[in-house]
Design a protein around this motif. Sequence first.
Motif, PDB file in Angstrom:
ATOM      1  N   LEU A  28       0.409  -1.016   0.623  1.00  0.00           N
ATOM      2  CA  LEU A  28       0.159   0.388   0.162  1.00  0.00           C
ATOM      3  C   LEU A  28       0.947   1.417  -0.009  1.00  0.00           C
ATOM      4  O   LEU A  28       1.200   2.389  -0.913  1.00  0.00           O
ATOM      5  CB  LEU A  28      -0.569  -0.540   0.843  1.00  0.00           C
ATOM      6  CG  LEU A  28      -1.852   0.828   1.626  1.00  0.00           C
ATOM      7  CD1 LEU A  28      -3.008   1.486   0.174  1.00  0.00           C
ATOM      8  CD2 LEU A  28      -2.537   0.637   2.476  1.00  0.00           C
ATOM      9  N   LEU A  29       2.102   1.201   0.759  1.00  0.00           N
ATOM     10  CA  LEU A  29       2.342   2.337   0.914  1.00  0.00           C
ATOM     11  C   LEU A  29       3.786   2.283  -0.284  1.00  0.00           C
ATOM     12  O   LEU A  29       3.565   3.868  -0.861  1.00  0.00           O
ATOM     13  CB  LEU A  29       3.938   2.149   2.187  1.00  0.00           C
ATOM     14  CG  LEU A  29       4.375   3.522   3.247  1.00  0.00           C
ATOM     15  CD1 LEU A  29       3.981   4.626   3.163  1.00  0.00           C
ATOM     16  CD2 LEU A  29       5.287   2.585   4.141  1.00  0.00           C
ATOM     17  N   ARG A  60      -9.182   4.031   5.340  1.00  0.00           N
ATOM     18  CA  ARG A  60      -7.959   3.476   5.564  1.00  0.00           C
ATOM     19  C   ARG A  60      -6.629   4.128   4.543  1.00  0.00           C
ATOM     20  O   ARG A  60      -5.999   5.088   5.132  1.00  0.00           O
ATOM     21  CB  ARG A  60      -7.478   2.074   5.777  1.00  0.00           C
ATOM     22  CG  ARG A  60      -7.349   1.850   7.001  1.00  0.00           C
ATOM     23  CD  ARG A  60      -7.214   0.322   6.925  1.00  0.00           C
ATOM     24  NE  ARG A  60      -5.811  -0.544   7.192  1.00  0.00           N
ATOM     25  CZ  ARG A  60      -5.560  -1.045   6.596  1.00  0.00           C
ATOM     26  NH1 ARG A  60      -6.285  -2.334   6.570  1.00  0.00           N
ATOM     27  NH2 ARG A  60      -4.413  -1.455   6.042  1.00  0.00           N
ATOM     28  N   ALA A  63      -6.667   8.058   5.873  1.00  0.00           N
ATOM     29  CA  ALA A  63      -5.457   7.692   7.204  1.00  0.00           C
ATOM     30  C   ALA A  63      -4.236   8.162   6.865  1.00  0.00           C
ATOM     31  O   ALA A  63      -3.369   8.650   7.645  1.00  0.00           O
ATOM     32  CB  ALA A  63      -5.860   6.890   8.125  1.00  0.00           C
ATOM     33  N   MET A  64      -3.686   6.844   6.010  1.00  0.00           N
ATOM     34  CA  MET A  64      -2.201   6.586   5.551  1.00  0.00           C
ATOM     35  C   MET A  64      -2.309   7.834   4.379  1.00  0.00           C
ATOM     36  O   MET A  64      -0.302   8.664   4.715  1.00  0.00           O
ATOM     37  CB  MET A  64      -1.551   5.330   4.662  1.00  0.00           C
ATOM     38  CG  MET A  64      -2.716   4.044   5.053  1.00  0.00           C
ATOM     39  SD  MET A  64      -1.458   3.761   5.816  1.00  0.00           S
ATOM     40  CE  MET A  64       0.361   3.399   4.592  1.00  0.00           C
ATOM     41  N   PHE A  67      -1.866  11.499   7.365  1.00  0.00           N
ATOM     42  CA  PHE A  67      -0.712  10.297   8.299  1.00  0.00           C
ATOM     43  C   PHE A  67       0.478  10.813   7.971  1.00  0.00           C
ATOM     44  O   PHE A  67       1.455  11.415   8.756  1.00  0.00           O
ATOM     45  CB  PHE A  67      -1.018   9.190   8.866  1.00  0.00           C
ATOM     46  CG  PHE A  67       0.374   9.053  10.018  1.00  0.00           C
ATOM     47  CD1 PHE A  67      -0.321   9.302  11.300  1.00  0.00           C
ATOM     48  CD2 PHE A  67       1.142   8.234   9.529  1.00  0.00           C
ATOM     49  CE1 PHE A  67       0.173   8.652  12.764  1.00  0.00           C
ATOM     50  CE2 PHE A  67       1.769   8.470  10.459  1.00  0.00           C
ATOM     51  CZ  PHE A  67       1.674   8.528  12.046  1.00  0.00           C
ATOM     52  N   TYR A  68       1.046  10.261   6.798  1.00  0.00           N
ATOM     53  CA  TYR A  68       2.077  10.300   6.810  1.00  0.00           C
ATOM     54  C   TYR A  68       2.629  11.664   6.010  1.00  0.00           C
ATOM     55  O   TYR A  68       1.905  12.218   4.975  1.00  0.00           O
ATOM     56  CB  TYR A  68       2.549   9.213   5.676  1.00  0.00           C
ATOM     57  CG  TYR A  68       2.589   7.614   5.964  1.00  0.00           C
ATOM     58  CD1 TYR A  68       3.453   7.505   6.884  1.00  0.00           C
ATOM     59  CD2 TYR A  68       1.934   7.142   6.259  1.00  0.00           C
ATOM     60  CE1 TYR A  68       3.994   6.619   7.749  1.00  0.00           C
ATOM     61  CE2 TYR A  68       2.006   5.637   6.781  1.00  0.00           C
ATOM     62  CZ  TYR A  68       2.735   5.784   7.823  1.00  0.00           C
ATOM     63  OH  TYR A  68       2.586   3.792   8.152  1.00  0.00           O
ATOM     64  N   LYS A  69       3.876  12.309   5.854  1.00  0.00           N
ATOM     65  CA  LYS A  69       4.906  13.460   5.556  1.00  0.00           C
ATOM     66  C   LYS A  69       4.622  13.479   4.354  1.00  0.00           C
ATOM     67  O   LYS A  69       4.357  14.907   3.335  1.00  0.00           O
ATOM     68  CB  LYS A  69       5.722  13.914   6.091  1.00  0.00           C
ATOM     69  CG  LYS A  69       5.590  15.409   7.167  1.00  0.00           C
ATOM     70  CD  LYS A  69       6.898  15.645   6.747  1.00  0.00           C
ATOM     71  CE  LYS A  69       7.259  16.627   8.326  1.00  0.00           C
ATOM     72  NZ  LYS A  69       8.214  17.074   9.032  1.00  0.00           N
ATOM     73  N   ALA A  70       5.408  12.019   3.731  1.00  0.00           N
ATOM     74  CA  ALA A  70       5.319  12.154   1.693  1.00  0.00           C
ATOM     75  C   ALA A  70       4.052  12.530   0.936  1.00  0.00           C
ATOM     76  O   ALA A  70       3.891  12.375   0.288  1.00  0.00           O
ATOM     77  CB  ALA A  70       5.580  10.583   1.454  1.00  0.00           C
TER      78      ALA A  70
ATOM     79  N   GLY B 300       7.489   6.807   4.930  1.00  0.00           N
ATOM     80  CA  GLY B 300       6.530   7.706   4.230  1.00  0.00           C
ATOM     81  C   GLY B 300       7.045   8.530   5.013  1.00  0.00           C
ATOM     82  O   GLY B 300       5.792   9.796   4.634  1.00  0.00           O
ATOM     83  N   GLY B 301       7.956   9.032   5.842  1.00  0.00           N
ATOM     84  CA  GLY B 301       8.160  10.193   6.224  1.00  0.00           C
ATOM     85  C   GLY B 301       7.117  10.487   7.701  1.00  0.00           C
ATOM     86  O   GLY B 301       6.541  11.447   7.604  1.00  0.00           O
ATOM     87  N   THR B 319      -1.249   3.049   8.988  1.00  0.00           N
ATOM     88  CA  THR B 319      -1.041   4.186  10.070  1.00  0.00           C
ATOM     89  C   THR B 319       0.648   3.762  10.425  1.00  0.00           C
ATOM     90  O   THR B 319       0.110   3.458  11.815  1.00  0.00           O
ATOM     91  CB  THR B 319      -0.943   5.764  10.482  1.00  0.00           C
ATOM     92  OG1 THR B 319      -2.238   4.374  11.339  1.00  0.00           O
ATOM     93  CG2 THR B 319      -2.731   5.822   9.587  1.00  0.00           C
TER      94      THR B 319
END
Lengths: 168, 623
Positions: A28-29, A60, A63-64, A67-70, B300-301, B319
Amino acid sequence: MQIEAREYEYANDYKVLIESYSGKPEHLLAIMQDVQKHYNYLPRLAISMISQHVGIPVSRVYAMASFYKAFSLVPKGKFIFRVCDGTACHIKNSATLLDQLQEHLGIEVDETTADGLFSIETVNCLGACALAPVMVVNGKVYGKVSPGDVERIINEYGGQSYASQHKC
Amino acid sequence: MWKELLMSMGGRAMQASINVNSNDRQTVLVCCGTGCTANGGREVFKTFETLLKDHAEIELLPVIKATGCNGWCEKGPLVRLLPRDITYCSVAPEDVSEIIDKTLIEGILIKRLLYRDPVSKEYLSSHHQTDFYRKQHKIALRNIGEIDPGQIDDYIEREGYQALKKALQEMSGQGIINIVQAAGLRGRGGGGFPTGRKWQACKNASGEEKFIICNGDEGDPGAFMDRSILEGDPHTIIEGMILGAYAVGASRGYVYVRDEYDLAVQNLGQAINDARQRGYLGNRILGSDLTFDIEIVRGGGAFVCGEETALIASIEGRTGEPHDKYVFPTEKGLWGMPTVINNVETWANVPVIVLHGAEPFARIGTKNSKGTKVFSLVGKVVNTGLVEVPMGTTLREVIYEIGGGLLKKRSFKAVQTGGPSGGCIPASLLDLPIDFDSLTEAGSMMGSGGLIVMDDHTCMVEVARYYTNFLAGESCGKCTPCREGLRAQLEILNRICDGEGTIEDLDLLEDISVTMQEASLCALGRTAPNPVLSTLRYFREEYLTHIEERRCPAGVCRALTTFYIDPVKCTGCQVCKKHCSVNAIQGEKKEVHVIDESICIRCGECYRQCAFDAVKLRQEELR
């Protein structure tokens, strides 16, 4: 968030990119990172397609994404100025660098100029501390940048009009 | 000295070695780590490639290699010439043809590219003679700068994959764990947990499948040793992980790398492919029963993903929120299976320990902290870069002897260790031997090994504010003490930096800190008050000056600072004027300069640049 009409034009491209990975949750990431890399943001339609491909709810994926800065949910500029605000850069005055950049481009951190050309971001640490303060523009590293260099660097990316408009 | 060097390396002898046997074949090592690349290292490398092709008269052309980070980023791009062990500093593409003509062909050293010792004023032909390298002891960084990370054979030539062969032929999994335990290796990522004990727990746990994870989510600002190892010597990580897998009985491994580290991802990816082709990864490794493979996961940072339970969540496609470790990942980790997570630097130590045994490793270091530790020495220090020293080396040795002291000979104020969750250590503790326990006692921690040197132009209140701001942004928000505590602390620190703090604020800061330490869910929250607590402990005076006198003694907090130029001291050199980004400084050359306070943004650039101490803080005068 709504799906914008122009996103449908890219639907096939999104599909090819997303389906180059298996639908396992561990990818997913990586899928999201690839989409972000190609389009400089995560289009709403792509988020739906990712959710279907991996078999998890849109919430979801969202949410990812938040959440993640990227990840970004709005398109980023063509040139992304990333100012390092790691400790080494911070004590060597990266804050002034950032101020100068914001002043010249007329935008704040995480914003994009109206013409879609420039974005400003800060990054926690680029690991190039010996060159502090550091700034990266689309992968090109500028080391030991002094506040006076900012205008010249913006000009390198065709930002002359910005630099002159906001001359202090 | 200079003449001696030339004499001892006579040009004639050199000429011969170019054409004779391949053992003496000249090698050109160009540092292409992130630091040197930013300074033009790649261009230097390419120029060597292009220009050397034109030298048909050289029978045996030198080998050109792009290496990982040498650590001495300050002097980059670095070019090293073997077998003579010559190091040239700050090499530009324009210098390359001179290096080929003079040094490679005629054997003459080029003086202006050599490092000049600032004290003895001698020109040193090799970096090994410099204080920066002489006092280091390299284990984890042993190959970096010596090999091309893209060439698996370079790694193999330097004892690479020997430990794996030895383990598969002569040792049991338990045998490896015993050696690692006897060596006293502790986790280099910050916690300092004994690696052997972690492995033993995973080996003893039952599960259908077991996993090995390498934590390369190097989030501490100011630390870049993991990046350097992943970029410069990826095979040592791979070998370390295979040994770990063999020891605990794992079949799959993941390397979690920050997405910002492009070159690391690229080099590691290639190394994994090469290792597969040679049979070091995959089914039945080197003909044994061991099956193991590695995948890269790009982060993901999110700083919190350095925490192992958050990292596992991130790999699983969720997350990165940590959960409480009632049960350790060694029992229930990735997908509920027993999992070993170790930091990059820890893995890099494993092949050396397995190959050479526990004893040589355990001989280095202090009673409870064995081996060496890599530090990234940065901030206001002369020689910034990566250094690897035995545990127990004092801060003074690292900062003054290896680091060459402070920039512009300013006075030392503090060194920050342990990243955002670490603390600031004052000058009175400079003779502290660095190991896991001594740093914790001093109110800081080892962390991943960032050493950020701060001088008297650094405001400690602002440093605490900086870290708190960082952590407030990175707190995952799951538990209240960390989420709300950091936010409240940040608000107070902002207030103090703006000159609106009260004396009660200091008690409140301490109060919140204790709550966070006691009630937070994960290590991030529990250690998050460290920057505030350590600065309060050692630099309380500075907080009081901000609150009671409404001034910032370092000239950093803008609301509390105005600058002026002392007409007696100003020489009219124009340095401040050149550095002023808003043209607030007026004055002709050799005449006294003046700051227009209505234009001045108080960035302090002039204050830091002035070599004559002519730029001063207005508050000092009022006092």
